[in-house]
Scaffold this motif. Structure first.
Motif, PDB file in Angstrom:
ATOM      1  N   GLN A 100       0.822  -1.211   0.000  1.00  0.00           N
ATOM      2  CA  GLN A 100       0.000   0.000   0.000  1.00  0.00           C
ATOM      3  C   GLN A 100       0.861   1.268   0.000  1.00  0.00           C
ATOM      4  OE1 GLN A 100      -3.789   0.413   0.085  1.00  0.00           O
ATOM      5  NE2 GLN A 100      -2.582   2.013  -0.880  1.00  0.00           N
ATOM      6  N   GLN A 103       2.380   1.767  -3.339  1.00  0.00           N
ATOM      7  CA  GLN A 103       1.351   2.182  -4.297  1.00  0.00           C
ATOM      8  C   GLN A 103       1.049   3.672  -4.160  1.00  0.00           C
ATOM      9  OE1 GLN A 103      -2.177  -0.332  -4.227  1.00  0.00           O
ATOM     10  NE2 GLN A 103      -3.324   1.254  -5.303  1.00  0.00           N
ATOM     11  N   TRP A 104       0.936   4.155  -2.928  1.00  0.00           N
ATOM     12  CA  TRP A 104       0.692   5.592  -2.724  1.00  0.00           C
ATOM     13  C   TRP A 104       1.854   6.425  -3.272  1.00  0.00           C
ATOM     14  CZ3 TRP A 104      -1.305   4.619   2.933  1.00  0.00           C
ATOM     15  CH2 TRP A 104      -2.694   4.388   2.892  1.00  0.00           C
ATOM     16  N   GLU A 106       3.782   5.596  -5.731  1.00  0.00           N
ATOM     17  CA  GLU A 106       3.711   5.565  -7.191  1.00  0.00           C
ATOM     18  C   GLU A 106       2.585   6.444  -7.731  1.00  0.00           C
ATOM     19  OE1 GLU A 106       5.682   1.169  -8.045  1.00  0.00           O
ATOM     20  OE2 GLU A 106       3.508   1.365  -7.937  1.00  0.00           O
ATOM     21  N   GLN A 107       1.558   6.640  -6.896  1.00  0.00           N
ATOM     22  CA  GLN A 107       0.453   7.513  -7.319  1.00  0.00           C
ATOM     23  C   GLN A 107       0.780   8.987  -7.125  1.00  0.00           C
ATOM     24  OE1 GLN A 107      -2.683   5.792  -4.967  1.00  0.00           O
ATOM     25  NE2 GLN A 107      -3.206   4.251  -6.505  1.00  0.00           N
ATOM     26  N   GLY A 108       1.990   9.253  -6.609  1.00  0.00           N
ATOM     27  CA  GLY A 108       2.444  10.640  -6.508  1.00  0.00           C
ATOM     28  C   GLY A 108       2.135  11.325  -5.188  1.00  0.00           C
ATOM     29  N   TYR A 109       1.612  10.586  -4.206  1.00  0.00           N
ATOM     30  CA  TYR A 109       1.387  11.187  -2.889  1.00  0.00           C
ATOM     31  C   TYR A 109       2.725  11.373  -2.182  1.00  0.00           C
ATOM     32  CZ  TYR A 109      -3.559  10.100  -3.562  1.00  0.00           C
ATOM     33  OH  TYR A 109      -4.838  10.042  -4.046  1.00  0.00           O
ATOM     34  N   GLU A 266      -8.966   3.832   0.901  1.00  0.00           N
ATOM     35  CA  GLU A 266      -9.661   4.765  -0.003  1.00  0.00           C
ATOM     36  C   GLU A 266      -9.912   6.084   0.710  1.00  0.00           C
ATOM     37  OE1 GLU A 266     -10.133   1.130   0.525  1.00  0.00           O
ATOM     38  OE2 GLU A 266     -12.196   1.750   0.946  1.00  0.00           O
ATOM     39  N   VAL A 269      -6.513   8.354   1.518  1.00  0.00           N
ATOM     40  CA  VAL A 269      -5.974   9.244   0.480  1.00  0.00           C
ATOM     41  C   VAL A 269      -6.606  10.636   0.533  1.00  0.00           C
ATOM     42  CG1 VAL A 269      -5.194   7.454  -1.121  1.00  0.00           C
ATOM     43  CG2 VAL A 269      -7.523   8.355  -1.309  1.00  0.00           C
TER      44      VAL A 269
END
Ligand code: C2E
Ligand code: CA
Ligand code: CA
Ligand code: CA
Length: 278
Positions: A100, A103-104, A106-109, A266, A269
């Motif tokens: 997790q 993944q965050w 990689e999502q740019g957070y 969910e 974020v």
């Protein structure tokens, strides 16, 4: 009389029997639950008190039982520890939390440190380091983003704990002492152990505004941690007044319902998004 004693014993024995049966049933349920993916993780933010921004998250285990609904960890972690089931379960938590976090990223957070609770049973595994390295490799998460929360109970075996902590530090993960103040830690080992953080137990934080002793304990731990170059996190922060007191004591981080309850990914974020806007 002897008869009463016998009846008493019988009653006791049958209760024991039921308990053992219930345990066996629950244990079986747990194994099936893992296979059926009935576990999930909730994440609770850790907030930097000075700047007010999100710095980390703690992964907390949840069990959605098809009949009994959501079962809190207090009801299945102790049994899992007793039976050894905590080993596969804990590894699932570790892998899921690392995946997790990656993944965050990689999502740019903005990157955050993920804290994972480590049971004493896991800590005592001789191949713990290899297992952790494997999970980091599989998920692609760099070690500095993983923090392992252990309790003071590991100090029961100082030689083993020292060696294990040093091996963990070599991997590059962070170590924090959870529920600090409730166990039997010796301040001497605090200095010697390669740890990064103390998490002040909720029971001390609860009454900091009304109980002078609790206030003194929390400010004392904050000052000591600062002098030992350790980060300090106050757990169970529920009010604005507590936040103000902790800021005054220069306590670095806080975690608690005041900021957010543990929430599903969910929902977590949206905390990042709130951050960007502010
Ligand atoms: P913990 O590690 O001390 O986790 C913090 C607990 O305090 C969590 O309870 C969290 O929901 C609760 N909490 C956070 N902020 C507040 C607040 O402001 N007020 C109050 N009243 N409570 C707050 P939770 O999720 O029920 O977990 C209970 C315990 O179960 C954890 O305590 C930890 O010891 C254990 N646990 C949870 N997940 C895992 C896991 O993946 N592995 C292991 N080994 N243990 C876990
Ligand atoms: Ca914890
Ligand atoms: Ca804790
Ligand atoms: Ca008190």
């Amino acid at each position: 009389s002897a008869k009463d004693t016998r009846n008493g014993w019988k009653r006791y024995a049958s209760e024991m029997n039921l308990k053992a049966k219930e345990k066996l049933l629950l244990e079986n349920d747990l194994r099936i639950a893992l296979e059926l993916r009935q576990f999930h993780l909730a994440y609770q933010p850790l907030v930097d008190l000075e700047g007010g921004h999100l710095v980390g998250a703690e992964a907390l285990l949840r069990w959605d039982h098809p009949q009994k609904g959501s079962i809190p960890p207090s009801e299945f972690i102790p049994l899992s520890e007793e039976s050894g089931f905590i080993l596969p379960l804990g590894e699932w938590v570790l892998r899921t939390a690392c995946r997790q976090t990656k993944q965050w990223q990689e999502q740019g957070y903005p990157p955050l440190v993920m804290s994972v609770n480590l049971s004493i049973r896991q800590f005592r595994q001789h191949d713990l380091c290899e297992r952790i390295e494997k999970v980091l490799e599989e998920t692609g998460l760099e070690p500095q983003w993983l923090e392992l929360e252990i309790t003071e109970s590991i100090m029961a075996d100082v030689a083993f704990a020292t060696a294990m902590l040093e091996r963990l530090k070599k991997i590059g993960v962070r170590i924090s002492i959870d529920d600090f103040g409730t166990g039997y830690s010796s301040l001497y080992y605090l200095k010697r152990f390669p740890i990064d953080k103390l998490k002040i137990d909720r029971s001390f934080v609860n009454d900091i505004l009304t109980d002078r002793n609790d206030a003194a304990i929390v400010s004392g731990i904050s000052a000591m941690a600062r002098n030992l170059n350790l980060t300090v996190t106050a757990e169970g922060v529920e009010s604005e007044g507590q936040v103000a007191f902790l800021r005054e004591q220069r306590c670095q981080e806080a975690q608690g319902y005041f900021f957010s309850r543990p929430v599903p990914p969910e929902q977590f974020v949206s905390l990042f998004d709130a951050e960007k806007r502010s």
